[in-house]
Design a protein around this motif. Structure first.
Motif, PDB file in Angstrom:
ATOM      1  N   ASP A   1       0.805  -1.219   0.000  1.00 58.09           N
ATOM      2  CA  ASP A   1       0.000   0.000   0.000  1.00 58.09           C
ATOM      3  C   ASP A   1       0.837   1.267   0.000  1.00 58.09           C
ATOM      4  OD1 ASP A   1      -2.416  -1.470   0.126  1.00 58.09           O
ATOM      5  OD2 ASP A   1      -2.195  -1.661   2.296  1.00 58.09           O
ATOM      6  N   THR A   2       2.035   1.178   0.553  1.00 57.69           N
ATOM      7  CA  THR A   2       2.904   2.351   0.661  1.00 57.69           C
ATOM      8  C   THR A   2       4.358   1.930   0.465  1.00 57.69           C
ATOM      9  OG1 THR A   2       3.196   2.101   3.041  1.00 57.69           O
ATOM     10  CG2 THR A   2       1.390   3.523   2.322  1.00 57.69           C
ATOM     11  N   PHE A   3       5.204   2.909   0.203  1.00 58.16           N
ATOM     12  CA  PHE A   3       6.637   2.649   0.119  1.00 58.16           C
ATOM     13  C   PHE A   3       7.212   2.622   1.526  1.00 58.16           C
ATOM     14  CE2 PHE A   3       5.744   4.413  -4.061  1.00 58.16           C
ATOM     15  CZ  PHE A   3       6.450   3.539  -4.878  1.00 58.16           C
ATOM     16  N   GLU A   4       8.025   1.620   1.806  1.00 60.57           N
ATOM     17  CA  GLU A   4       8.704   1.560   3.098  1.00 60.57           C
ATOM     18  C   GLU A   4       9.838   2.577   3.123  1.00 60.57           C
ATOM     19  OE1 GLU A   4      11.351  -1.763   5.133  1.00 60.57           O
ATOM     20  OE2 GLU A   4       9.236  -2.311   5.036  1.00 60.57           O
ATOM     21  N   SER A   5      10.551   2.700   2.019  1.00 62.00           N
ATOM     22  CA  SER A   5      11.604   3.704   1.899  1.00 62.00           C
ATOM     23  C   SER A   5      11.954   3.889   0.428  1.00 62.00           C
ATOM     24  CB  SER A   5      12.854   3.298   2.683  1.00 62.00           C
ATOM     25  OG  SER A   5      13.429   2.137   2.123  1.00 62.00           O
ATOM     26  N   VAL A   6      12.498   5.058   0.118  1.00 65.59           N
ATOM     27  CA  VAL A   6      13.019   5.336  -1.216  1.00 65.59           C
ATOM     28  C   VAL A   6      14.424   5.882  -1.012  1.00 65.59           C
ATOM     29  CG1 VAL A   6      12.783   6.731  -3.310  1.00 65.59           C
ATOM     30  CG2 VAL A   6      10.729   5.833  -2.171  1.00 65.59           C
ATOM     31  N   LEU A   7      15.401   5.269  -1.680  1.00 66.64           N
ATOM     32  CA  LEU A   7      16.789   5.710  -1.585  1.00 66.64           C
ATOM     33  C   LEU A   7      17.234   6.272  -2.923  1.00 66.64           C
ATOM     34  CD1 LEU A   7      18.324   2.640   0.289  1.00 66.64           C
ATOM     35  CD2 LEU A   7      17.573   4.792   1.293  1.00 66.64           C
ATOM     36  N   LEU A   8      17.874   7.421  -2.877  1.00 61.57           N
ATOM     37  CA  LEU A   8      18.478   8.017  -4.065  1.00 61.57           C
ATOM     38  C   LEU A   8      19.979   8.058  -3.818  1.00 61.57           C
ATOM     39  CD1 LEU A   8      16.001  10.989  -4.620  1.00 61.57           C
ATOM     40  CD2 LEU A   8      16.070   8.816  -5.861  1.00 61.57           C
ATOM     41  N   ASP A   9      20.706   7.241  -4.549  1.00 62.92           N
ATOM     42  CA  ASP A   9      22.154   7.116  -4.372  1.00 62.92           C
ATOM     43  C   ASP A   9      22.516   6.832  -2.916  1.00 62.92           C
ATOM     44  OD1 ASP A   9      24.745   6.947  -5.332  1.00 62.92           O
ATOM     45  OD2 ASP A   9      25.132   9.093  -5.049  1.00 62.92           O
ATOM     46  N   GLY A  10      21.710   5.953  -2.287  1.00 59.04           N
ATOM     47  CA  GLY A  10      21.989   5.539  -0.912  1.00 59.04           C
ATOM     48  C   GLY A  10      21.483   6.485   0.158  1.00 59.04           C
ATOM     49  N   ILE A  11      20.881   7.592  -0.231  1.00 60.84           N
ATOM     50  CA  ILE A  11      20.373   8.575   0.734  1.00 60.84           C
ATOM     51  C   ILE A  11      18.841   8.476   0.771  1.00 60.84           C
ATOM     52  CG2 ILE A  11      20.180  11.037   1.290  1.00 60.84           C
ATOM     53  CD1 ILE A  11      22.882  11.376  -0.198  1.00 60.84           C
ATOM     54  N   THR A  12      18.294   8.402   1.987  1.00 59.85           N
ATOM     55  CA  THR A  12      16.849   8.295   2.139  1.00 59.85           C
ATOM     56  C   THR A  12      16.162   9.569   1.673  1.00 59.85           C
ATOM     57  OG1 THR A  12      17.117   6.814   4.024  1.00 59.85           O
ATOM     58  CG2 THR A  12      14.970   7.876   3.789  1.00 59.85           C
ATOM     59  N   ALA A  13      15.156   9.395   0.817  1.00 56.24           N
ATOM     60  CA  ALA A  13      14.358  10.521   0.321  1.00 56.24           C
ATOM     61  C   ALA A  13      13.002  10.501   1.020  1.00 56.24           C
ATOM     62  CB  ALA A  13      14.178  10.396  -1.187  1.00 56.24           C
ATOM     63  N   ARG A  14      12.400  11.659   1.193  1.00 54.25           N
ATOM     64  CA  ARG A  14      11.085  11.789   1.823  1.00 54.25           C
ATOM     65  C   ARG A  14      10.014  11.674   0.739  1.00 54.25           C
ATOM     66  NH1 ARG A  14       8.179  16.476   2.701  1.00 54.25           N
ATOM     67  NH2 ARG A  14      10.050  17.683   2.225  1.00 54.25           N
ATOM     68  N   VAL A  15       9.053  10.761   0.957  1.00 54.96           N
ATOM     69  CA  VAL A  15       7.973  10.552  -0.010  1.00 54.96           C
ATOM     70  C   VAL A  15       6.925  11.642   0.166  1.00 54.96           C
ATOM     71  CG1 VAL A  15       6.162   8.965  -0.787  1.00 54.96           C
ATOM     72  CG2 VAL A  15       8.378   8.060  -0.048  1.00 54.96           C
ATOM     73  N   ILE A  16       6.575  12.314  -0.944  1.00 58.08           N
ATOM     74  CA  ILE A  16       5.548  13.358  -0.940  1.00 58.08           C
ATOM     75  C   ILE A  16       4.231  12.803  -1.470  1.00 58.08           C
ATOM     76  CG2 ILE A  16       4.859  15.585  -1.918  1.00 58.08           C
ATOM     77  CD1 ILE A  16       7.813  16.272  -2.104  1.00 58.08           C
TER      78      ILE A  16
END
Length: 177
Positions: A150-165
């Protein structure tokens, strides 16, 4: 005649022993009370985190841990477990539906038939912009991105956690950093 009666008695005794042993096994299975009641989500792909709930999942006879969990015939990685809950991560499996099976080290087992479906793996088609700095808004498009969840647990951009909007099965908008 006495010989026939004793042979019949032995045959009757052997039959009773088999029946009693069978009934004892049934009673043991009933006393263990293992019950798988729910799991979430009911479908996913490799990497999907699945929480399975039930009662007495370790069995009544000294079980201390979950020995294995399969989702549609594929072993899953057990992350944590206790007598009422098991969290697993799905491994790669062929698209299709099958049983959820939990087995404890005590031998207790619970099965929910046709309760898990492997879906087509997610595919990222566009990441825009393809580079940025802290605070950059990034749009990611594709198919089956939620992997049955239902949702993303996490999103990483080049190993850095991004905040889901914003998120859906076909896109996610994140802020880097």
């Amino acid at each position: 005649m006495a010989w026939l009666e004793s042979t019949q008695w032995i045959s009757l005794f052997m039959t009773l022993v088999v029946i009693l042993q069978h009934e004892t096994l049934v009673v043991i299975a009933q006393r263990s009370g293992v019950c798988l009641s729910a799991h979430q989500p009911a479908r996913g792909q490799k990497g999907t985190r699945v929480t399975i709930s039930g009662t007495n999942l370790l069995g009544s006879f000294g079980g201390t841990e979950i020995a294995s969990v399969t989702l549609a015939g594929v072993d899953a990685d057990v992350v944590e477990s206790n007598a009422t809950s098991v969290v697993v991560v799905a491994r790669s499996g062929a698209t299709g539906q099958g049983d959820v099976v939990i087995t404890a080290d005590s031998g207790a087992a619970a099965i929910q038939q046709n309760a898990w479906e492997y879906i087509v793996s997610g595919n990222i088609s566009v990441v825009s912009p393809s580079s940025g700095q802290n605070g950059t808004v990034v749009n990611i498009s594709g198919t089956n991105l939620l992997g049955g969840g239902d949702t993303f647990e996490s999103v990483l951009l080049d190993g850095i956690t991004a905040r889901v909007i914003e998120e859906s099965n076909n896109f996610v908008v994140v802020v880097n950093g």
